[in-house]
Design a protein around this motif. Structure first.
Motif, PDB file in Angstrom:
ATOM      1  N   PRO A  79      26.294 -23.094 -17.363  1.00  0.00           N
ATOM      2  CA  PRO A  79      25.129 -23.731 -17.986  1.00  0.00           C
ATOM      3  C   PRO A  79      25.502 -25.110 -18.548  1.00  0.00           C
ATOM      4  N   GLN A 101      21.173 -29.832  -7.925  1.00  0.00           N
ATOM      5  CA  GLN A 101      21.601 -28.484  -8.340  1.00  0.00           C
ATOM      6  C   GLN A 101      23.032 -28.474  -8.890  1.00  0.00           C
ATOM      7  N   GLU A 104      24.251 -24.272 -13.351  1.00  0.00           N
ATOM      8  CA  GLU A 104      23.564 -22.977 -13.238  1.00  0.00           C
ATOM      9  C   GLU A 104      22.217 -23.013 -13.970  1.00  0.00           C
ATOM     10  N   SER A 105      22.244 -23.568 -15.197  1.00  0.00           N
ATOM     11  CA  SER A 105      20.993 -23.668 -15.959  1.00  0.00           C
ATOM     12  C   SER A 105      21.072 -24.905 -16.843  1.00  0.00           C
ATOM     13  N   ALA A 131      13.620 -25.740  -9.273  1.00  0.00           N
ATOM     14  CA  ALA A 131      14.613 -25.414 -10.310  1.00  0.00           C
ATOM     15  C   ALA A 131      13.930 -25.030 -11.607  1.00  0.00           C
ATOM     16  N   GLN A 134      15.550 -22.567 -13.728  1.00  0.00           N
ATOM     17  CA  GLN A 134      16.869 -22.922 -14.281  1.00  0.00           C
ATOM     18  C   GLN A 134      16.782 -23.780 -15.532  1.00  0.00           C
TER      19      GLN A 134
END
Length: 611
Positions: A79, A101, A104-105, A131, A134
């Motif tokens: 993250p 991307q 992950e978040s 996304a 995310q």
């Protein structure tokens, strides 16, 4: 000055909560922290760096901290916590991260509130990059200011020229530019009060930039309090109701009320470090002169080593002495050094017990204790080594300051300016100091002359002024500042009543005998040991009048704003007649460490039982 929980603690707690995915940070949780990366812009970096060390960030699970606009590799299973200003280019770059991307978040935190339209840009980018799931959280942090001490903050470090004295007082500034400057200042002050969790009562002088700030800040606080659903001043933000009875006073002062103090040469440790060394955000950068003596003739001079030191709240010596007159600091460093030398044999003994004679000190602190014998050594050695580190640090910093004092005769400047400002009889002529090639840089000479020009009731005659100008030009000074101050003085009609600085302040005490010992690190020869007598500078006097509700022509017509009153009426009559327990002083156009120290000393003296 400071509230019950200092602004430094409050901002630190807010940052830790943010790094913990906006969940309050619990100190003693045993579990491993969640590993994450921190992405900040220069503004975010400047806010975090005086408050959290790299080690503290690591303890919070931050494995990497990177600038937003640097080349970053994807780390798809981790993250990312973002802490940035909501600017166009920052948001473009965040959208690009979503498209690529990278993580992950995403936990997006804005230093200052983000506008609706920019929020929609992020939403659209997230949709386009599929996304949306995310983007875990988006938060406005309201942390757009930098805390440097328990009781001191500045607006910014990046682009600080945008809110500087010059930016506000430029003759060619347009109305829209002035609006932008005021909005920038107000945004930071608003963030400060959100973090403090208190709505202040505002006082300001009339007809100044400070008044423009007050009007805008009052309006912004008022609008926020009105919007009950989204108000930032309700519920848990207020902490344990410490402000339920007493609200702080915000005194907005305009820099133009006193231009002599910022030009004044200074004599206390922190203010000197700031004046003569490269000192930003509590970090001082020094060039260490490497031995030139032993290099063979004609050899290339060695590169100077650059060293940087952090002067932090955990540094007890700094906390104790940053407001002390310089000779006292030199003496204290010397005493610390002697007391450490007495313990040095102990350090050698401990190192040999541990079989670490040759080891570097960093490695030692990593050791864990494995036998009873080592246990006591392990616990007392790091403490002694830390003491040694601080002594070395202050020896280096104080020596660098001392070199400036000697090379530029700063003690002479300080003493002479104090005499000018307190209207004491002068023992030597101003022309002599300006013409003395050994006394100070052209800038030192200009500062001295401007203080004289600002402080005298009777402006020098044209003939005298020409003579001074010639001496200043010969000394290599740029005369533009004088031109400005001349117009400024005529414009402010201050000639009738220049700011008064109290009466005499310095009394030389024979030179420091202790520090003169040849064994001392500091050869203070020829440097005057001047002792300060506490007296209030204009900014402190204004604060005192307003906090204690004293009637005084200097502050009687200050405007009064209470953002909590339903109808914003501009009465300059304060509703509450009780003295204030807490105040925040903000100088529109820039404060300085001399005034900060003067306020700290005033608080100590008034012994209010609380700061």
């Amino acid at each position: 000055m400071a509230a019950a929980a200092s602004i430094r603690e409050r901002q630190t707690v807010a940052l830790k909560r943010m790094l913990n995915f906006n969940v309050p940070h619990v100190k003693n949780s045993t579990g491993e922290p969640v590993w994450k990366v921190l992405i900040y812009d220069r503004f975010g970096q400047d806010i975090i760096s005086p408050l959290l060390s790299v080690k503290e960030l690591r303890d919070m699970g931050i494995t990497l901290h990177l600038l937003l606009h640097s080349d970053r590799d994807p780390i798809p299973d981790v993250p990312a916590v973002y802490f940035v200003m909501p600017t166009e280019e920052n948001i473009d770059r965040m959208c690009q991260d979503l498209r690529n991307q990278l993580y992950e978040s995403y936990y997006l935190n804005f230093i200052s509130a983000i506008s609706r339209s920019k929020l929609e840009d992020i939403a659209n980018a997230a949709l386009a990059a599929s996304a949306v799931t995310q983007v875990a959280k988006v938060f406005d942090q309201y942390l757009n200011f930098i805390t440097l001490e328990d009781d001191m903050f500045v607006l910014c470090n990046q682009n600080k020229e945008l809110v500087s004295y010059r930016a506000i007082n430029r003759p060619d500034i347009t109305d829209t530019e002035m609006e932008t400057v005021m909005d920038t200042i107000v945004d930071s002050l608003f963030c400060f009060f959100v973090t403090l969790g208190a709505v202040p009562i505002i006082r300001c002088s009339r007809g100044t930039a400070a008044e423009m700030v007050a009007v805008k800040l009052d309006k912004k606080l008022r609008e926020n309090l009105r919007d009950a659903r989204n108000s930032l001043f309700t519920g848990d933000t207020l902490g344990a109701g410490q402000f339920s009875f007493q609200r702080p006073l915000l005194v907005l002062v305009d820099r133009n009320i006193d231009l002599a103090t910022p030009l004044h040469h200074t004599w206390t440790y922190q203010a000197l470090v700031h004046d003569v060394l490269d000192f930003h955000l509590n970090r001082v950068n020094l060039e260490e002169s490497s031995g030139v003596e032993n290099s063979p003739a004609g050899a290339r001079p060695k590169r100077k080593n650059k060293k940087s030191y952090d002067l932090t709240p955990v540094d007890k010596f700094w906390q104790k002495h940053k407001g002390s007159p310089f000779p006292e600091v030199a003496e204290s460093v010397q005493q610390e050094l002697e007391s450490y030398r007495a313990q040095e044999d102990e350090v050698k003994r401990l190192k040999s017990i541990m079989g670490l004679e040759g080891e570097d000190e960093g490695a030692i602190s990593m050791l864990s204790d494995n036998t009873a014998k080592l246990t006591s050594a392990v616990s007392s050695l790091p403490e002694l080594l830390e003491k040694k580190r601080l002594i070395d640090l202050h020896t280096n910093v104080a020596t660098a300051v001392l070199e400036h004092i000697k090379a530029r005769k700063l003690d002479v400047y300080f003493e002479y300016e104090e005499k000018i400002m307190s209207k004491t009889t002068l023992d030597k002529s101003l022309l002599d100091i300006i013409s003395d090639p050994d006394a100070g840089t052209p800038e030192d000479k200009m500062r001295l002359f401007l203080i004289y020009y600002i402080s005298t009731q009777q402006a020098p005659s044209e003939a005298d002024l020409e003579q001074y100008k010639k001496a200043l030009t010969d000394a290599g000074c740029n005369l533009n500042p004088l031109q400005y101050i001349k117009q400024w003085k005529a414009f402010t009609k201050m000639a009738s009543a220049p700011a008064s600085y109290g009466n005499t302040t310095t009394k030389p005490m024979g030179l420091l005998s202790r520090v003169m010992n040849t064994g001392s690190q500091f050869v203070m020869e020829g440097v005057k040991n001047l002792v300060l007598k506490q007296q209030n500078l204009p900014v402190t006097r204004i604060l005192d009048n307003l906090m204690e509700m004293k009637s005084n022509p200097e502050t009687d017509d200050y405007r009064y704003f209470d953002p909590k009153m339903l109808r914003g009426n501009d009465s300059s009559v304060p509703r509450n007649k009780n003295p204030f327990q807490e105040a925040i002083v903000f100088v529109v156009g820039g404060g300085n460490y001399i005034e900060y120290q003067n306020l700290v000393d005033y608080i100590k003296l008034s012994q209010l039982g609380q700061k």
